[in-house]
Write an enzyme that holds these catalytic residues in place. Structure first.
Site, PDB file in Angstrom:
ATOM      1  N   CYS A 146     -13.982  72.850 -27.105  1.00 29.96           N
ATOM      2  CA  CYS A 146     -14.833  73.467 -26.087  1.00 29.96           C
ATOM      3  C   CYS A 146     -16.246  72.898 -26.047  1.00 29.96           C
ATOM      4  O   CYS A 146     -16.710  72.461 -25.014  1.00 29.96           O
ATOM      5  CB  CYS A 146     -14.883  74.974 -26.316  1.00 29.96           C
ATOM      6  SG  CYS A 146     -16.075  75.841 -25.311  1.00 29.96           S
ATOM      7  N   CYS A 403     -12.731  83.898 -25.547  1.00 31.09           N
ATOM      8  CA  CYS A 403     -13.927  83.265 -26.095  1.00 31.09           C
ATOM      9  C   CYS A 403     -14.561  84.269 -27.045  1.00 31.09           C
ATOM     10  O   CYS A 403     -14.922  85.376 -26.635  1.00 31.09           O
ATOM     11  CB  CYS A 403     -14.908  82.877 -24.988  1.00 31.09           C
ATOM     12  SG  CYS A 403     -16.507  82.304 -25.612  1.00 31.09           S
ATOM     13  N   GLN A 527     -31.135  88.592 -19.873  1.00 34.29           N
ATOM     14  CA  GLN A 527     -30.807  87.989 -21.156  1.00 34.29           C
ATOM     15  C   GLN A 527     -29.342  88.251 -21.516  1.00 34.29           C
ATOM     16  O   GLN A 527     -28.856  89.376 -21.397  1.00 34.29           O
ATOM     17  CB  GLN A 527     -31.713  88.541 -22.249  1.00 34.29           C
ATOM     18  CG  GLN A 527     -33.155  88.089 -22.143  1.00 34.29           C
ATOM     19  CD  GLN A 527     -33.376  86.684 -22.694  1.00 34.29           C
ATOM     20  OE1 GLN A 527     -32.433  85.986 -23.066  1.00 34.29           O
ATOM     21  NE2 GLN A 527     -34.626  86.263 -22.740  1.00 34.29           N
ATOM     22  N   TYR A 556     -44.321  84.125 -16.054  1.00 37.25           N
ATOM     23  CA  TYR A 556     -42.875  83.901 -16.078  1.00 37.25           C
ATOM     24  C   TYR A 556     -42.161  85.234 -16.306  1.00 37.25           C
ATOM     25  O   TYR A 556     -41.295  85.360 -17.178  1.00 37.25           O
ATOM     26  CB  TYR A 556     -42.490  82.913 -17.179  1.00 37.25           C
ATOM     27  CG  TYR A 556     -43.276  81.620 -17.177  1.00 37.25           C
ATOM     28  CD1 TYR A 556     -42.966  80.592 -16.282  1.00 37.25           C
ATOM     29  CD2 TYR A 556     -44.320  81.413 -18.071  1.00 37.25           C
ATOM     30  CE1 TYR A 556     -43.680  79.404 -16.289  1.00 37.25           C
ATOM     31  CE2 TYR A 556     -45.041  80.229 -18.083  1.00 37.25           C
ATOM     32  CZ  TYR A 556     -44.724  79.232 -17.192  1.00 37.25           C
ATOM     33  OH  TYR A 556     -45.437  78.053 -17.195  1.00 37.25           O
ATOM     34  N   GLU A 577     -43.992  85.445 -11.136  1.00 37.21           N
ATOM     35  CA  GLU A 577     -42.742  84.688 -11.234  1.00 37.21           C
ATOM     36  C   GLU A 577     -42.581  83.879  -9.954  1.00 37.21           C
ATOM     37  O   GLU A 577     -42.899  84.353  -8.854  1.00 37.21           O
ATOM     38  CB  GLU A 577     -41.565  85.644 -11.414  1.00 37.21           C
ATOM     39  CG  GLU A 577     -40.193  85.019 -11.310  1.00 37.21           C
ATOM     40  CD  GLU A 577     -39.957  83.969 -12.371  1.00 37.21           C
ATOM     41  OE1 GLU A 577     -39.606  82.837 -11.998  1.00 37.21           O
ATOM     42  OE2 GLU A 577     -40.134  84.278 -13.564  1.00 37.21           O
ATOM     43  N   ASP A 625     -43.408  83.461 -21.283  1.00 35.50           N
ATOM     44  CA  ASP A 625     -41.992  83.295 -21.627  1.00 35.50           C
ATOM     45  C   ASP A 625     -41.428  82.224 -20.707  1.00 35.50           C
ATOM     46  O   ASP A 625     -40.654  82.503 -19.793  1.00 35.50           O
ATOM     47  CB  ASP A 625     -41.256  84.621 -21.462  1.00 35.50           C
ATOM     48  CG  ASP A 625     -39.785  84.533 -21.892  1.00 35.50           C
ATOM     49  OD1 ASP A 625     -39.401  83.504 -22.479  1.00 35.50           O
ATOM     50  OD2 ASP A 625     -39.035  85.493 -21.636  1.00 35.50           O
ATOM     51  N   CYS A 652     -37.898  79.389 -25.873  1.00 37.55           N
ATOM     52  CA  CYS A 652     -36.497  79.023 -26.085  1.00 37.55           C
ATOM     53  C   CYS A 652     -36.370  77.546 -26.425  1.00 37.55           C
ATOM     54  O   CYS A 652     -35.264  77.021 -26.498  1.00 37.55           O
ATOM     55  CB  CYS A 652     -35.656  79.351 -24.845  1.00 37.55           C
ATOM     56  SG  CYS A 652     -36.173  78.481 -23.354  1.00 37.55           S
TER      57      CYS A 652
END
Length: 699
Positions: A146, A403, A527, A556, A577, A625, A652
């Site tokens: 995968c 999964c 999220q 953001y 945003e 963010d 991230c």
């Protein structure tokens, strides 16, 4: 620990593969690979290597021209010294760096060289001759095909260590920042537990759960003897379990091979097919105007000092004690009218001499079945619908039944939609001919509410047998609250098209993060790991240090997830945003929760903040963010002009985070502490939240 965990017998591990749930993983660029290779070659201690077979005819000449110690198609024995950004092992043969998917640090392996560049190469794992004590069996039956997970073969405690080290390496090598010793970080926090963090955020009360909702339909546990921590290593190993003279150490004692130099182009990449259509990794380090992609990932079981708890949303165990809460979030915010002494004490710990405190990664006690959204591409095989993932190196769809990181309800919905579609003769979209109807099926599930949304992404407006399809989906999936159609007629691999409409039910489903309720539409971002999101946002709230009188700007802001958390503890929150639909969702979510001290605006944060500044808005705290590309340089300039007392950065992408911190530090801020959070168990991705304070003078 059994002998077969440490030596012999294991064959090919984790190859690179296609994308889980329809999301393709971007390949690492030549610049980033060269940076990692440079670190691999400059590190002390030469790896042992030996030639085990002759290369194929024709490859010797090309290797000789390059003057490399290895040849394409040659087989070698080598030791693995680190781990790369895509989760592959990093080994060396006579000082030359090779990336080996499936290999782990501390292992001796037999490999075959597949591709060579001037500074590094790629190899296939043929056999593990001596295995790492951190190697575990991957429970997923399609793990080697995968590509959605990269670290299932690595013990979870070691995964958490790796992710912390990733953050540390980026701060030090890209940001040129000093990080406190790990012992200092351990003193301030331990490997946390999302259940403990949830308990701290809602006063220890268990969350309500839908009567028909079972978040752990299929339980997967990591055996106790595979949880590696210091005590386990001391107590469970005996003379028979060690490898005499091997010098193997658990991964937690090895260094993460990171994109240290990340800045060079590679001169030989122009003629390489892998390099075509790609740019060097300076795109990830310099500011640009492209839209960053959202990464997917995950983690699992308990590590050193981890709290005892559960990741089941409806259950916060009683055995999560006060010490665990202190180790996790400590407190999500300051009490109204209270001074920020706790943050000042933490700031004092991060003095210029000691460096930045990077805490151990907050992991999950149950790191499986954590994703609330599935995006599955559909195709055809022998005339019938299949849905799953792309086969390695192709756009061929491999059918998938389950999964293990998806919520079990997502698997069930995908299976039912496939079954119904096959019965009705629904045709899948074919990229080559641009014919066929069904492109993707997107499923969203509310962890707290149990509500399910099904989105059929189609190549055209007309759906054959639409009423029958809708009726059968409703009958087969009792929890479904919304069935939508998104029309995407473009010749593109982008999942969604511009038009979405409701086929049945509501336009949105609802779910909670903490005590804040959110409306989630077909295309709105939410999220994917709600358990760890509460841990992440709880830390952001703590670092904001709100007493009730502050003005906060949330750059953001998306659909208002962080903004609405902060608004309950601040005087006023301004969210910005660039996506208009997200701002509409944010306003709706504020109204849904009766929050009236939050104001939202459409536009780039770098453009809107100066307008607010001219209107007299003076933020005490700014929260950012950003997407993976990091903050726009103009936004960082604006932050330096506004000079809020605190900046809370949620990231991230550790590489662009480090780049942005360097600019803010040079402009007068000091990074106090960083908390990595494992949002995506069993993948290489890690998020973190950090606190910066205004120092008073630029460097």
């Amino acid at each position: 620990m059994s002998k077969n965990k440490r030596r012999g017998g294991a064959t090919a591990g984790k190859p690179q593969g296609g994308a889980l749930s329809g999301q393709k993983r971007g390949g690492m660029s030549a610049g980033r690979r060269q940076g990692e290779a440079s670190r691999g070659q400059s590190r002390g201690g030469e790896a042992r290597a030996e030639r085990t077979s002759a290369p194929q005819a024709g490859s010797k000449r090309s290797a000789a021209l390059a003057g490399l110690p290895v040849e394409k198609n040659g087989e070698y024995t080598a030791e693995i010294i680190g781990i790369g950004h895509d989760g592959e092992g990093v080994g060396r043969v006579e000082g030359f760096t090779l990336f080996v998917p499936g290999a782990l640090p501390g292992e001796r392996v037999r490999l075959k060289v597949l591709k060579l560049k001037k500074q590094y190469g790629y190899a296939k794992l043929l056999e593990v001759l001596e295995s790492s004590p951190d190697r575990v069996g991957a429970p997923c039956p399609i793990y080697d095909k995968c590509g959605g997970c990269q670290l299932q073969h690595l013990d979870y405690a070691a995964q958490l260590k790796v992710k912390r080290q990733l953050v540390v390496d980026n701060l030090e090598r890209i940001g040129k920042l000093k990080v406190a010793k790990e012992a200092d970080a351990e003193a301030g926090n331990v490997v946390g537990d999302a259940a403990a963090l949830r308990a701290g955020m809602v006063g220890g009360n268990a969350f309500p759960t839908s009567e028909n909702f079972n978040p752990t339909d299929e339980e997967i546990t990591v055996p106790e003897d595979k949880v590696i921590n210091d005590e386990a290593l001391d107590s469970k190993e005996d003379q028979d379990d060690t490898i005499s003279g091997s010098g193997l150490q658990p991964l937690m004692d090895t260094e993460f091979v990171d994109a240290s130099d990340l800045l060079k182009d590679e001169s030989d990449s122009a003629g390489d097919s892998r390099g075509q259509g790609q740019t060097n990794d300076s795109e990830n380090i310099k500011w640009d105007n492209t839209i960053g992609d959202n990464a997917v990932g995950g983690n699992t079981a308990l590590g050193t000092g981890a709290a005892i708890g559960t990741s089941s949303i409806g259950d916060v165990r009683e055995n999560i004690g006060e010490s665990t809460l202190a180790a996790g979030v400590k407190r999500t915010s300051l009490r109204r009218g209270e001074s920020a002494d706790s943050l000042k004490q933490e700031s004092a710990r991060a003095s210029e001499a000691d460096g930045i405190v990077v805490y151990p990664t907050i992991g999950m006690s149950d790191p499986w079945r954590y994703r609330n959204k599935a995006q599955v591409p559909f195709g055809e095989e022998q005339g019938g619908l299949v849905g799953g993932f792309y086969a390695q190196g192709s756009h061929r769809i491999i059918d998938m039944e389950t999964c293990l990181i998806q919520h079990a309800n997502n698997d069930e919905v995908i299976a039912k939609v496939k079954e119904i579609g096959r019965g009705l003769g629904i045709r899948a979209y074919r990229e080559e001919t641009h014919q066929g109807l069904l492109r993707h099926v997107v499923v969203k599930v509310g962890f707290r509410t149990g509500e399910i949304m099904v989105v059929l992404v189609t190549n055209g407006k007309e759906i054959s047998h639409a009423e029958e399809w809708i009726g059968q989906i409703r009958a087969a999936i009792p929890g479904v609250a919304s069935i939508c159609q998104n029309v995407n007629t473009g010749r593109t691999n982008v999942i969604f098209g511009p038009t979405t409409h409701v086929l049945w039910g509501r336009e949105v489903i609802y779910d909670y993060i903490g005590d804040v309720k959110f409306a989630i539409s077909a295309r709105s971002f939410f999220q994917v790991n709600p358990v760890q999101t509460e841990a992440l946002y709880g830390k952001a709230l703590e670092y904001a240090g709100l007493t009730g009188g502050e003005t906060v700007v949330d750059a953001y802001c998306g659909i208002g997830t962080i903004s609405l958390f902060l608004a309950k503890h601040a005087k006023k929150v301004y969210g910005v945003e660039i996506v208009p639909e997200a701002i509409e969702d944010a306003k709706r979510n504020a109204e849904l929760n009766g929050i009236r001290n939050a104001e939202f605006a459409v536009g780039g944060a770098e453009d809107v903040l100066p307008e607010w500044q001219r209107a007299g808005v003076r933020p005490d705290v700014i929260v950012v963010d950003p997407p993976r590309k990091g903050c726009d340089e103009r936004l960082l300039d604006t932050i330096l002009q506004l000079r809020p007392e605190r900046v809370v950065y949620v990231s991230c992408n550790a590489s662009t985070l480090a780049r942005d911190l360097r600019m803010l530090e040079d402009g007068g801020y000091r990074t106090v502490c960083v908390q990595p959070v494992d949002m995506f168990p069993h993948t290489v991705h890690v998020e973190c939240v950090l606190l910066m304070e205004w120092r008073g003078e630029p460097k």
